[in-house]
Design a protein around this motif. Structure first.
Motif, PDB file in Angstrom:
ATOM      1  N   GLU A  55      25.128  60.948 -36.417  1.00 57.34           N
ATOM      2  CA  GLU A  55      25.562  60.139 -35.268  1.00 57.34           C
ATOM      3  C   GLU A  55      24.609  58.974 -35.029  1.00 57.34           C
ATOM      4  O   GLU A  55      25.049  57.847 -34.764  1.00 57.34           O
ATOM      5  N   ARG A  56      23.313  59.217 -35.107  1.00 57.60           N
ATOM      6  CA  ARG A  56      22.349  58.117 -34.919  1.00 57.60           C
ATOM      7  C   ARG A  56      22.544  57.052 -35.996  1.00 57.60           C
ATOM      8  O   ARG A  56      22.549  55.851 -35.712  1.00 57.60           O
ATOM      9  N   LYS A  57      22.713  57.495 -37.243  1.00 60.96           N
ATOM     10  CA  LYS A  57      22.855  56.550 -38.344  1.00 60.96           C
ATOM     11  C   LYS A  57      24.142  55.732 -38.217  1.00 60.96           C
ATOM     12  O   LYS A  57      24.153  54.528 -38.477  1.00 60.96           O
ATOM     13  N   TRP A  58      25.214  56.406 -37.842  1.00 59.20           N
ATOM     14  CA  TRP A  58      26.520  55.757 -37.850  1.00 59.20           C
ATOM     15  C   TRP A  58      26.806  54.919 -36.605  1.00 59.20           C
ATOM     16  O   TRP A  58      27.786  54.188 -36.580  1.00 59.20           O
ATOM     17  N   THR A  59      25.966  55.021 -35.582  1.00 60.57           N
ATOM     18  CA  THR A  59      26.228  54.252 -34.363  1.00 60.57           C
ATOM     19  C   THR A  59      25.221  53.132 -34.131  1.00 60.57           C
ATOM     20  O   THR A  59      25.399  52.310 -33.240  1.00 60.57           O
ATOM     21  N   ARG A  60      24.184  53.079 -34.946  1.00 62.78           N
ATOM     22  CA  ARG A  60      23.192  52.013 -34.741  1.00 62.78           C
ATOM     23  C   ARG A  60      23.653  50.705 -35.412  1.00 62.78           C
ATOM     24  O   ARG A  60      24.516  50.712 -36.294  1.00 62.78           O
ATOM     25  N   GLN A  61      23.038  49.616 -35.005  1.00 65.40           N
ATOM     26  CA  GLN A  61      23.403  48.318 -35.561  1.00 65.40           C
ATOM     27  C   GLN A  61      22.384  47.802 -36.570  1.00 65.40           C
ATOM     28  O   GLN A  61      22.653  46.840 -37.287  1.00 65.40           O
ATOM     29  N   ASP A  62      21.210  48.454 -36.640  1.00 67.77           N
ATOM     30  CA  ASP A  62      20.192  48.067 -37.610  1.00 67.77           C
ATOM     31  C   ASP A  62      20.422  48.877 -38.889  1.00 67.77           C
ATOM     32  O   ASP A  62      20.210  50.081 -38.928  1.00 67.77           O
TER      33      ASP A  62
END
Length: 310
Positions: free
Chosen positions: A299-306
């Motif tokens: 979830e962290r990987k797939w929702t971040r913009q960086d």
């Protein structure tokens, strides 16, 4: 009292030679036990027990009925034990469904590890870009991008949120340029998903701004892997969830476009039938997938913009 309880009372009475002792073993009152035995005899229209002040014995019909009841109750207990053992041991056929892209990226690669841990489970993977009726189709577990199920008999558990992004290959952007504004999308070749809600328009948000952009596709496809392959070949700008293209973006094979704008996010859920006793094969698979998603921090990987690093 149900018939099985009546049979059990009768067998206990025959073996103990006393209705009072049978009632005590089964935690019943003497009056309830007497009524139950009388009800059984009335329903069968035969006298099973001879009663007098000194002893209790079986009639000939009672002896025959006792032997049959004893066998039947024994078989029932064996069936219950077998069913309980099956519920505790993770075995049998497990039917799992999800989109082709999800099955390829996030289920098939896990199956070697899962089947090593649970060798008695046979996995049947039905990939489809449509939603099966879990109950009618006999599906144990479904992976879906639906936030809820209309059927109250289905339990939904969230695995992760994912952004949807626009991305293109470096070769495409070198030939056609990188759009600097939403308006410039009209000058680009877009690769879109046929089953998206309102595939002909995109709903963007940024801070407090909201924009709706009408689009025209160069290519529409009903599976994300087709669009991914086309984008990698430089055909155009795709619009796909991060769970499909994340690795390509991190590796630089695809480059996010207009990433400061957000499209509506998708909830990736795991759905299964409501049951008071969930089969062990279903329970261990759900726990396995949930644990994998948590360990991978999807979830962290797939929702971040960086996207500069994993």
């Amino acid at each position: 009292m149900d018939r099985w309880s009546e049979f059990e009372l009768f067998v206990q009475t025959a073996e103990l030679g006393s209705l009072t002792k049978a009632a005590e073993v089964l935690s019943m009152s003497n009056a309830a036990a007497s009524r139950s035995l009388a009800s059984l005899e009335k329903r069968l229209n035969v006298r099973l027990v001879e009663r007098n002040t000194r002893r209790l014995g079986l009639t000939q019909a009672g002896q025959d009925f006792y032997r049959r009841c004893k066998n039947i109750l024994g078989e029932m207990k064996e069936a219950e034990s077998a069913a309980s053992a099956t519920a505790m041991v993770a075995s049998g056929t497990l039917r799992v469904t999800g989109s082709l892209s999800f099955c390829m990226k996030h289920i098939a690669p896990l199956l070697p590890e899962f089947t090593r841990a649970y060798p008695q489970i046979n996995v049947q993977l039905d990939s489809a870009n449509r939603y099966f009726d879990l109950i009618e189709s006999g599906i144990d577990v479904a992976i879906r991008t639906k936030e809820y199920e209309a059927d109250s008999a289905i339990t939904v558990r969230k695995l992760a949120w994912t952004r949807r992004i626009l991305a293109a290959s470096p070769a495409y952007l070198a030939r056609h340029g990188t759009p600097a504004s939403l308006e410039e999308l009209a000058n680009h070749k877009l690769l879109t998903y046929s089953y998206a809600n309102n595939p002909d328009e995109l709903h963007f948000t940024r801070d407090s701004q909201s924009r709706v952009v009408k689009i025209k596709s160069l290519l529409e496809a009903n599976d994300g892997q087709i669009l991914r392959a086309a984008a990698l070949e430089g055909l155009g700008i795709l619009i796909q969830p991060n769970y499909i293209v994340y690795d390509d973006v991190v590796a630089g094979r695809l480059v996010p476009v207009l990433d400061e704008w957000d499209l509506p996010r998708l909830a990736i859920n795991i759905a299964y039938q409501n049951r008071s006793h969930l089969p062990a094969r279903t329970r261990v698979f759900i726990d396995f997938i949930v644990r994998h998603f948590q360990e991978m921090d999807f979830e962290r990987k797939w929702t971040r913009q960086d996207h500069s690093s994993p």
